[in-house]
Write a protein that holds these residues in place. Structure first.
Motif, PDB file in Angstrom:
ATOM      1  N   GLU A 196     -11.125  -9.235   5.196  1.00 43.17           N
ATOM      2  CA  GLU A 196     -10.795  -9.491   3.790  1.00 43.17           C
ATOM      3  C   GLU A 196      -9.882 -10.712   3.648  1.00 43.17           C
ATOM      4  O   GLU A 196      -8.895 -10.830   4.372  1.00 43.17           O
ATOM      5  CB  GLU A 196     -10.067  -8.268   3.202  1.00 43.17           C
ATOM      6  N   PHE A 230       0.820  -1.224   0.000  1.00 42.46           N
ATOM      7  CA  PHE A 230       0.000   0.000   0.000  1.00 42.46           C
ATOM      8  C   PHE A 230       0.850   1.268   0.000  1.00 42.46           C
ATOM      9  O   PHE A 230       0.378   2.321  -0.427  1.00 42.46           O
ATOM     10  CB  PHE A 230      -0.916   0.065   1.237  1.00 42.46           C
ATOM     11  N   ASP A 252      -3.275  -9.234  -0.099  1.00 42.16           N
ATOM     12  CA  ASP A 252      -4.151  -8.193   0.444  1.00 42.16           C
ATOM     13  C   ASP A 252      -5.151  -8.865   1.373  1.00 42.16           C
ATOM     14  O   ASP A 252      -5.906  -9.750   0.933  1.00 42.16           O
ATOM     15  CB  ASP A 252      -4.870  -7.485  -0.711  1.00 42.16           C
ATOM     16  N   SER A 253      -5.128  -8.469   2.646  1.00 41.24           N
ATOM     17  CA  SER A 253      -6.052  -9.061   3.609  1.00 41.24           C
ATOM     18  C   SER A 253      -6.279  -8.062   4.732  1.00 41.24           C
ATOM     19  O   SER A 253      -5.434  -7.213   5.003  1.00 41.24           O
ATOM     20  CB  SER A 253      -5.471 -10.366   4.161  1.00 41.24           C
ATOM     21  N   ASP A 312      -5.799  -3.207   7.561  1.00 40.49           N
ATOM     22  CA  ASP A 312      -5.744  -3.682   6.188  1.00 40.49           C
ATOM     23  C   ASP A 312      -4.274  -3.641   5.771  1.00 40.49           C
ATOM     24  O   ASP A 312      -3.599  -2.624   5.962  1.00 40.49           O
ATOM     25  CB  ASP A 312      -6.605  -2.774   5.302  1.00 40.49           C
ATOM     26  N   GLU A 326     -14.027  -8.520   0.437  1.00 45.31           N
ATOM     27  CA  GLU A 326     -13.786  -7.688   1.618  1.00 45.31           C
ATOM     28  C   GLU A 326     -15.008  -6.900   2.074  1.00 45.31           C
ATOM     29  O   GLU A 326     -15.090  -5.693   1.855  1.00 45.31           O
ATOM     30  CB  GLU A 326     -12.607  -6.751   1.379  1.00 45.31           C
TER      31      GLU A 326
HETATM   32 MG    MG Z   1      -7.177  -4.812   1.794  1.00 43.40          MG
END
Ligand code: MG
Ligand code: MG
Length: 258
Positions: free
Chosen positions: A232, A57, A105-106, A94, A201
């Motif tokens: 997510e 990110f 991505d979680s 996140d 998500e």
């Molecule tokens: Mg995410």
């Protein structure tokens, strides 16, 4: 354009997501009253880099940090800051990481100290919504089937579903096609094919669905000021059962010992 992955790519996306989940598990031991959200961000960045990854990110569309840390009425995209976590807060963390050119991505929403039963129930239901959505992520279904399952479960508990932010395809890019809304009609949307990798998500609000963006151009909050939860997973679409590539079990092992 929707990218169908190879088995090898799915394996690489799993490795990236496992790094994200291990980051969450590390953070699970650190999240407590009095800790700043910026401190959590620094720990996460260090952990990802120490394990050979890069934060997914950081600098993405200009985002300034490794984590989106969203406390209470912040729905998503909270910027880490000097805010000190308080007893009773909920904090959605996140996290994205890139390893070998593929994104993980979680998101997991954590409790700080003693959280009110009404808010605990929101977290529980949001996690259930995620798994209801994942159940539908099989070959021949559509993104609408996923969204409908999530919306139906959330609304049957009296909660509301954020509309403006959605799940997404994931791979070499953090956000790929298709969009995966958390609401919608069964049978509508994009048909799911084997080896599509998508992030599902749900963002579920205790009160009304309406949100607004702060002047920092990132932070998204509920308009009514009530809490919002977010979970997510990244999954690979398969024939009978979606394959979950991120892993909450290692996070929850740490939480159980707290
Ligand atoms: Mg995410
Ligand atoms: Mg995502």
């Amino acid at each position: 354009m929707i990218f169908i992955k190879t088995e090898e790519e799915v394996e690489l996306i799993r490795q990236s997501n496992l790094l994200v989940s291990r980051t969450h598990a590390m953070l699970a031991g650190e999240i407590k009253e009095g800790v700043s959200t910026l401190f959590l961000d620094k720990l996460a960045e260090e952990f990802i880099r120490d394990n050979g990854g890069t934060p997914g990110f950081l600098h993405y569309n200009g985002f300034p940090n490794t984590l989106c840390v969203s406390v209470n009425d912040v729905v998503v995209h909270g910027i880490p800051s000097g805010y000190l976590l308080r007893n009773g807060d909920i904090v959605s963390v996140d996290c994205g990481a890139v390893l070998n050119g593929y994104n993980g991505d979680s998101c997991y929403t954590f409790e700080v100290g003693e959280v009110k039963p009404k808010i605990k129930a929101l977290l529980q239901c949001t996690k259930e919504c995620l798994y209801k959505g994942i159940e539908k992520a099989i070959v021949g279904n559509t993104t609408g089937d996923i969204g409908n399952a999530i919306q139906t479960h959330a609304e049957s508990h009296g909660y509301s579903v954020v509309r403006e932010l959605v799940g997404h395809g994931i791979g070499k890019q953090l956000h790929e096609e298709p969009e995966v809304p958390n609401y919608g009609r069964s049978g509508k949307g994009v048909k799911l094919r084997e080896l599509m990798t998508i992030a599902i998500e749900p963002m579920i609000n205790l009160g009304r669905k309406d949100i607004f963006q702060e002047r920092d151009h990132w932070t998204i909050k509920t308009t009514d000021g009530k809490p919002s939860a977010h979970f997510e997973h990244t999954v690979a679409v398969r024939k009978d059962k979606a394959e979950i590539l991120s892993d909450f079990s290692i996070i929850e092992e740490v939480l159980k010992k707290k």
